[in-house]
Design a protein around this motif. Structure first.
Motif, PDB file in Angstrom:
ATOM      1  N   ASP A  27       0.837  -1.194   0.000  1.00 26.01           N
ATOM      2  CA  ASP A  27       0.000   0.000   0.000  1.00 26.01           C
ATOM      3  C   ASP A  27       0.879   1.255   0.000  1.00 26.01           C
ATOM      4  O   ASP A  27       1.983   1.242   0.546  1.00 26.01           O
ATOM      5  N   ILE A  28       0.352   2.303  -0.612  1.00 27.05           N
ATOM      6  CA  ILE A  28       0.991   3.610  -0.526  1.00 27.05           C
ATOM      7  C   ILE A  28       0.025   4.514   0.225  1.00 27.05           C
ATOM      8  O   ILE A  28      -1.170   4.570  -0.107  1.00 27.05           O
ATOM      9  N   GLN A  29       0.536   5.190   1.256  1.00 28.02           N
ATOM     10  CA  GLN A  29      -0.335   5.989   2.117  1.00 28.02           C
ATOM     11  C   GLN A  29      -0.605   7.356   1.519  1.00 28.02           C
ATOM     12  O   GLN A  29       0.208   7.893   0.760  1.00 28.02           O
ATOM     13  N   ARG A  30      -1.740   7.910   1.876  1.00 28.31           N
ATOM     14  CA  ARG A  30      -2.123   9.245   1.429  1.00 28.31           C
ATOM     15  C   ARG A  30      -1.080  10.271   1.887  1.00 28.31           C
ATOM     16  O   ARG A  30      -0.684  10.275   3.041  1.00 28.31           O
ATOM     17  N   GLY A  31      -0.618  11.114   0.951  1.00 27.93           N
ATOM     18  CA  GLY A  31       0.314  12.176   1.298  1.00 27.93           C
ATOM     19  C   GLY A  31       1.773  11.756   1.366  1.00 27.93           C
ATOM     20  O   GLY A  31       2.635  12.553   1.695  1.00 27.93           O
ATOM     21  N   GLU A  32       2.041  10.503   1.025  1.00 28.18           N
ATOM     22  CA  GLU A  32       3.402  10.000   1.099  1.00 28.18           C
ATOM     23  C   GLU A  32       4.217  10.387  -0.127  1.00 28.18           C
ATOM     24  O   GLU A  32       3.677  10.524  -1.217  1.00 28.18           O
ATOM     25  N   PHE A  33       5.530  10.531   0.068  1.00 24.60           N
ATOM     26  CA  PHE A  33       6.450  10.575  -1.064  1.00 24.60           C
ATOM     27  C   PHE A  33       7.056   9.186  -1.142  1.00 24.60           C
ATOM     28  O   PHE A  33       7.918   8.830  -0.352  1.00 24.60           O
ATOM     29  N   PHE A  34       6.562   8.399  -2.091  1.00 22.20           N
ATOM     30  CA  PHE A  34       6.921   6.986  -2.156  1.00 22.20           C
ATOM     31  C   PHE A  34       7.764   6.745  -3.403  1.00 22.20           C
ATOM     32  O   PHE A  34       7.391   7.158  -4.494  1.00 22.20           O
ATOM     33  N   SER A  35       8.903   6.070  -3.237  1.00 24.25           N
ATOM     34  CA  SER A  35       9.763   5.809  -4.389  1.00 24.25           C
ATOM     35  C   SER A  35       9.827   4.334  -4.711  1.00 24.25           C
ATOM     36  O   SER A  35       9.832   3.492  -3.810  1.00 24.25           O
ATOM     37  N   LEU A  36       9.864   4.048  -6.025  1.00 25.62           N
ATOM     38  CA  LEU A  36      10.171   2.702  -6.495  1.00 25.62           C
ATOM     39  C   LEU A  36      11.615   2.755  -6.972  1.00 25.62           C
ATOM     40  O   LEU A  36      11.931   3.502  -7.890  1.00 25.62           O
ATOM     41  N   GLU A 211      14.317  -7.553 -10.412  1.00 31.66           N
ATOM     42  CA  GLU A 211      13.784  -8.606 -11.286  1.00 31.66           C
ATOM     43  C   GLU A 211      12.284  -8.819 -11.098  1.00 31.66           C
ATOM     44  O   GLU A 211      11.808  -9.950 -10.988  1.00 31.66           O
ATOM     45  N   GLY A 212      11.554  -7.725 -11.051  1.00 32.04           N
ATOM     46  CA  GLY A 212      10.093  -7.799 -11.020  1.00 32.04           C
ATOM     47  C   GLY A 212       9.493  -7.964  -9.640  1.00 32.04           C
ATOM     48  O   GLY A 212       8.284  -7.905  -9.495  1.00 32.04           O
ATOM     49  N   ALA A 213      10.332  -8.177  -8.632  1.00 36.92           N
ATOM     50  CA  ALA A 213       9.799  -8.412  -7.292  1.00 36.92           C
ATOM     51  C   ALA A 213      10.140  -7.241  -6.361  1.00 36.92           C
ATOM     52  O   ALA A 213      11.197  -6.619  -6.497  1.00 36.92           O
ATOM     53  N   VAL A 214       9.233  -6.949  -5.446  1.00 41.72           N
ATOM     54  CA  VAL A 214       9.509  -5.945  -4.420  1.00 41.72           C
ATOM     55  C   VAL A 214      10.277  -6.648  -3.307  1.00 41.72           C
ATOM     56  O   VAL A 214       9.784  -7.591  -2.692  1.00 41.72           O
ATOM     57  N   ILE A 215      11.513  -6.221  -3.065  1.00 38.08           N
ATOM     58  CA  ILE A 215      12.383  -6.897  -2.100  1.00 38.08           C
ATOM     59  C   ILE A 215      12.118  -6.388  -0.691  1.00 38.08           C
ATOM     60  O   ILE A 215      12.016  -7.159   0.248  1.00 38.08           O
ATOM     61  N   GLU A 216      12.040  -5.066  -0.565  1.00 38.10           N
ATOM     62  CA  GLU A 216      11.874  -4.499   0.771  1.00 38.10           C
ATOM     63  C   GLU A 216      11.250  -3.113   0.674  1.00 38.10           C
ATOM     64  O   GLU A 216      11.540  -2.353  -0.254  1.00 38.10           O
ATOM     65  N   ILE A 217      10.362  -2.802   1.614  1.00 36.49           N
ATOM     66  CA  ILE A 217       9.777  -1.462   1.680  1.00 36.49           C
ATOM     67  C   ILE A 217      10.078  -0.895   3.050  1.00 36.49           C
ATOM     68  O   ILE A 217       9.750  -1.506   4.071  1.00 36.49           O
ATOM     69  N   ALA A 218      10.764   0.252   3.087  1.00 39.39           N
ATOM     70  CA  ALA A 218      11.114   0.850   4.371  1.00 39.39           C
ATOM     71  C   ALA A 218      11.478   2.308   4.173  1.00 39.39           C
ATOM     72  O   ALA A 218      11.549   2.795   3.038  1.00 39.39           O
ATOM     73  N   SER A 219      11.700   3.009   5.275  1.00 37.06           N
ATOM     74  CA  SER A 219      12.126   4.410   5.196  1.00 37.06           C
ATOM     75  C   SER A 219      13.584   4.442   4.729  1.00 37.06           C
ATOM     76  O   SER A 219      14.303   3.455   4.868  1.00 37.06           O
ATOM     77  N   PRO A 220      14.034   5.597   4.197  1.00 34.12           N
ATOM     78  CA  PRO A 220      15.424   5.682   3.738  1.00 34.12           C
ATOM     79  C   PRO A 220      16.427   5.301   4.814  1.00 34.12           C
ATOM     80  O   PRO A 220      17.343   4.505   4.559  1.00 34.12           O
ATOM     81  N   ALA A 221      16.263   5.836   6.020  1.00 35.32           N
ATOM     82  CA  ALA A 221      17.223   5.550   7.089  1.00 35.32           C
ATOM     83  C   ALA A 221      17.248   4.066   7.431  1.00 35.32           C
ATOM     84  O   ALA A 221      18.307   3.471   7.631  1.00 35.32           O
ATOM     85  N   GLN A 222      16.052   3.473   7.448  1.00 38.12           N
ATOM     86  CA  GLN A 222      15.976   2.050   7.771  1.00 38.12           C
ATOM     87  C   GLN A 222      16.668   1.199   6.689  1.00 38.12           C
ATOM     88  O   GLN A 222      17.390   0.262   7.008  1.00 38.12           O
ATOM     89  N   LEU A 223      16.427   1.569   5.422  1.00 39.13           N
ATOM     90  CA  LEU A 223      17.049   0.806   4.326  1.00 39.13           C
ATOM     91  C   LEU A 223      18.560   0.913   4.386  1.00 39.13           C
ATOM     92  O   LEU A 223      19.284  -0.044   4.120  1.00 39.13           O
ATOM     93  N   TYR A 224      19.042   2.111   4.747  1.00 33.13           N
ATOM     94  CA  TYR A 224      20.482   2.322   4.737  1.00 33.13           C
ATOM     95  C   TYR A 224      21.141   1.718   5.976  1.00 33.13           C
ATOM     96  O   TYR A 224      22.163   1.050   5.871  1.00 33.13           O
ATOM     97  N   GLU A 225      20.527   1.931   7.134  1.00 35.94           N
ATOM     98  CA  GLU A 225      21.174   1.510   8.381  1.00 35.94           C
ATOM     99  C   GLU A 225      20.840   0.080   8.774  1.00 35.94           C
ATOM    100  O   GLU A 225      21.659  -0.591   9.390  1.00 35.94           O
ATOM    101  N   SER A 226      19.649  -0.389   8.446  1.00 36.45           N
ATOM    102  CA  SER A 226      19.299  -1.774   8.802  1.00 36.45           C
ATOM    103  C   SER A 226      18.662  -2.495   7.620  1.00 36.45           C
ATOM    104  O   SER A 226      17.470  -2.822   7.676  1.00 36.45           O
ATOM    105  N   PRO A 227      19.380  -2.679   6.536  1.00 38.08           N
ATOM    106  CA  PRO A 227      18.785  -3.366   5.389  1.00 38.08           C
ATOM    107  C   PRO A 227      18.373  -4.779   5.751  1.00 38.08           C
ATOM    108  O   PRO A 227      18.997  -5.416   6.605  1.00 38.08           O
ATOM    109  N   GLY A 228      17.333  -5.276   5.129  1.00 37.91           N
ATOM    110  CA  GLY A 228      16.804  -6.590   5.474  1.00 37.91           C
ATOM    111  C   GLY A 228      17.417  -7.727   4.694  1.00 37.91           C
ATOM    112  O   GLY A 228      17.155  -8.892   5.005  1.00 37.91           O
ATOM    113  N   SER A 229      18.177  -7.421   3.669  1.00 39.08           N
ATOM    114  CA  SER A 229      18.782  -8.509   2.896  1.00 39.08           C
ATOM    115  C   SER A 229      20.107  -8.032   2.306  1.00 39.08           C
ATOM    116  O   SER A 229      20.402  -6.837   2.274  1.00 39.08           O
ATOM    117  N   ARG A 230      20.877  -8.984   1.851  1.00 32.53           N
ATOM    118  CA  ARG A 230      22.157  -8.629   1.271  1.00 32.53           C
ATOM    119  C   ARG A 230      21.973  -7.782   0.007  1.00 32.53           C
ATOM    120  O   ARG A 230      22.739  -6.860  -0.258  1.00 32.53           O
TER     121      ARG A 230
END
Lengths: 365, 303
Positions: A27-36, A211-230
């Motif tokens: 889902d994308i929330q109302r008012g969000e700046f969401f990036s793919l 490759e067509g799949a969404v790997i992870e959805i998170a905030s920028p800081a979370q993706l950078y500091e605590s990524p969920g996968s290699r």
């Protein structure tokens, strides 16, 4: 998740045997700046084009503001798009480009003129109304494309790599303006980019695709500091990976035994790993502190020799050869003083230190 | 090395340098073969024709004194003006029919054909592999008293007597010319459609227009250069055509080209023929100017 403006429900898109998007559900929330975000060919643009209505999902459903969209053509969807090449109509001047979508808005000439003037004001191009498309610079074309979409007051603004064609300085300026504009008008932005720095700068949340799949959805800081996968750890920013095995795990602290770094002590509340599990120890280049005299401690420290370095102005990158690792570790150092760059001498012995909070541990299989 | 050799080398270099530095000089030298052909093949004959139109015919000789008589004759006898107007009407119809028929074809190739566009473009030129005369005769066979259309309609019992209005009239001329000039209209329209950035069409849809209005507001105005080129390419040559009207036009389908031809032939009045030609040229030029002005206004208004 009641306030989702866009909801992807098991969306797939196949072009023949090519699976462009595979089972995307989020889902994308109302008012969000969401990036793919993802490398080229990962399906991010296809996903965006499905929201716009230029592609129809092979399976699944896209809901915009609670309405299923599969049977709705692009001209009836409450979204508008800023195209990668801006798609400014060459036969129309700026005013008429901006007014293009307002034919059926039921405004009087005077009301429309007022709205166009406001739009020109918003994109900081007042007085440009009579200019032809070919008289505009890249940045100006991009602003006109923005105004043309925003004047329609869409529920979601779709942006397909809109900054890709601009030079670096202008791109950084437009990033700030885009972010301010989004906060000012409060419309949801769905932004497609392959530039991870751009996604980090702009977004509230990022969906990393591969490759067509969404790997992870998170905030920028979370993706950078605590990524969920290699993959995510590797794709966003630079990362040094070291093979290891968890030797003890109690509460928030873990000990990982690695070949190259020796014993690493980790405090990572997100990592749920048990003793004996294979792991990647991942450390960002700027989180390894170089020391040029023996610090005398064995934990979270490694000895190496200086390899090649690159001077980048604000910081320097250099490679440190570690005894038990073929690939040198990348270390980034802020050039806090003008003379610092001269410290780095090739083949000099260096100790790298990090805090237990700096380390990310990821499962390895 | 001798002094003279050095200096000639310097001069040679200077010429080379001047040649390379001047955009215009290089342009003209590139153009020169065509320019020569144009001057001797087009400008000279036009000059001759223009001069001739102010002379008079005296049996086999020309009276080489300046005279307006041919032009006053042109305006004195209404037949010339009438036939010129009729020619323009027929050419106008041909142009309209050709562009209307060519546009969907060009659109189809530009937007619907993904692979092998070249094959389709070559297929369009296939009629040109036979001679123009042969194609006109083919239409005669189609439309004639015992022609394909008549015998076909008779055999399925729709008519008992052959239709006589098919051949030897302005409609037959229009039909034949429209067919003959189709490729000249398809190609420029195709080129202008092909150049249209597809994301512009998506942008129009995205901004709320349906497929038809996207065509009207984006595709059509952006393909106008091709439509204008096609119109001129068809209109200008067909005004003066005399082969088709003389073969399928009959007495009612006569065009100004037939008059000019007879002036240079049976009627043997070259100066009058030249004067009529000049009048046709002036009229066509004026019409083209009006047409270009009109389309320019149209484009601004649609915008």
């Amino acid at each position: 998740m009641s306030d989702a403006i866009i909801s992807f429900q098991g969306v797939s898109k196949h072009f023949g045997s090519v699976k462009a998007v595979e089972d995307a559900s989020f889902d994308i929330q109302r008012g969000e700046f969401f990036s793919l975000l993802g490398p080229s060919g990962c399906g991010k643009t296809t996903l965006l084009r499905m929201v716009a209505g230029f592609e129809i999902p092979s399976a699944g459903e896209i809901m915009i503001d609670g309405q299923p969209m599969s049977a709705t053509p692009p001209n009836h969807r409450p979204v508008n798009m800023v195209f990668q090449n801006y798609a400014i109509f060459p036969h129309l001047d700026v005013r008429n480009n901006i007014a293009f979508g307002m034919r059926k808005a039921g405004l009087t000439r005077a009301e429309l003129d007022k709205r166009i003037d406001e739009a020109l004001e918003l994109i900081k191009l007042p007085g440009y109304g009579k200019r032809g498309a070919e008289e505009l610079s890249g940045g100006q074309r991009q602003r006109v494309a923005l105004a043309r979409a925003l004047i329609k007051q869409p529920k979601v603004l779709l942006l397909d790599e809109p900054l890709g064609a601009l030079d670096k300085k202008l791109r950084e300026q437009m990033q700030i303006e885009l972010r301010q504009l989004q906060q000012q008008i409060g419309i949801t932005f769905l932004f497609v980019t392959h530039d991870q720095e751009e996604a980090l700068t702009l977004s509230d949340r990022i969906a990393v695709m591969s490759e067509g799949a969404v790997i992870e959805i998170a905030s920028p800081a979370q993706l950078y500091e605590s990524p969920g996968s290699r993959f995510v750890a590797d794709f966003i920013g630079s990362m040094n990976f070291f093979e290891g095995e968890v030797t003890s795990s109690t509460g928030n602290t873990m000990t990982v035994q690695t070949g190259a770094l020796g014993t690493v002590s980790v405090s990572d509340s997100r990592a749920q790993m048990t003793s004996g599990q294979k792991a990647w120890v991942a450390i960002r280049p700027e989180k390894m502190q170089p020391v040029f005299s023996d610090p005398g401690t064995g934990i979270n420290t490694v000895t190496g020799t200086m390899g090649p370095s690159a001077y980048l102005g604000d910081r320097s990158h250099f490679y440190v050869h570690l005894p038990q690792r073929e690939e040198p570790a990348l270390v980034a150092l802020q050039n806090l003083e003008r003379s610092m760059n001269h410290l780095h001498k090739p083949n000099q012995t260096v100790w790298l230190q990090w805090t237990s909070d700096a380390v990310v541990v990821l499962p390895r299989d | 090395m001798s002094r003279s050799a050095t200096s000639s080398k310097t001069v040679g270099l200077a010429i080379r340098r001047r040649f390379l530095a001047s955009e215009a000089l290089r342009g003209f030298s590139l153009l020169s073969p065509t320019l020569l052909a144009m001057v001797f093949g087009l400008a000279m004959p036009l000059l001759v024709l223009f001069t001739l139109s102010f002379w008079l015919q005296d049996y086999v000789d020309f009276i080489k004194t300046f005279s307006w008589k041919n032009y006053s004759d042109f305006f004195a006898k209404p037949i010339y003006g009438m036939i010129l107007i009729k020619s323009i009407k027929i050419s106008g119809m041909v142009t309209l029919a050709t562009v209307l028929l060519a546009y969907p074809m060009a659109y189809f190739i530009a937007f619907r054909i993904k692979a092998n566009k070249l094959v389709w473009l070559i297929l369009i030129t296939v009629p040109f592999w036979t001679s123009y005369l042969l194609r006109v005769f083919a239409w005669k066979v189609m439309l004639g008293y015992n022609g394909v259309v008549n015998s076909g309609l008779k055999s399925i019992g729709l008519i008992s007597e052959p239709l006589e209005f098919l051949l030897y009239n302005p409609t037959a001329v229009t039909l034949t010319l429209a067919h003959a000039w189709a490729a000249f209209a398809i190609l420029p329209i195709y080129v202008s459609l092909e150049k249209i950035d597809r994301s512009l069409l998506e942008a129009a849809r995205d901004l709320g227009e349906n497929a038809f209005m996207t065509f009207v507001r984006v595709t059509l105005p952006l393909s106008m250069p091709g439509v204008i080129a096609a119109s001129l390419l068809v209109f200008i040559p067909t005004v003066g055509d005399y082969v088709t009207p003389s073969l399928v036009g009959g007495p009612s389908g006569i065009m100004i080209g037939n008059i000019i031809q007879s002036m240079f032939g049976k009627a043997f009045n070259w100066p009058l023929g030249a004067a009529i030609s000049v009048m046709v040229m002036l009229t066509v030029t004026a019409m083209v100017c009006v047409f270009l002005w009109g389309t320019h206004r149209f484009r601004r208004r649609v915008a």
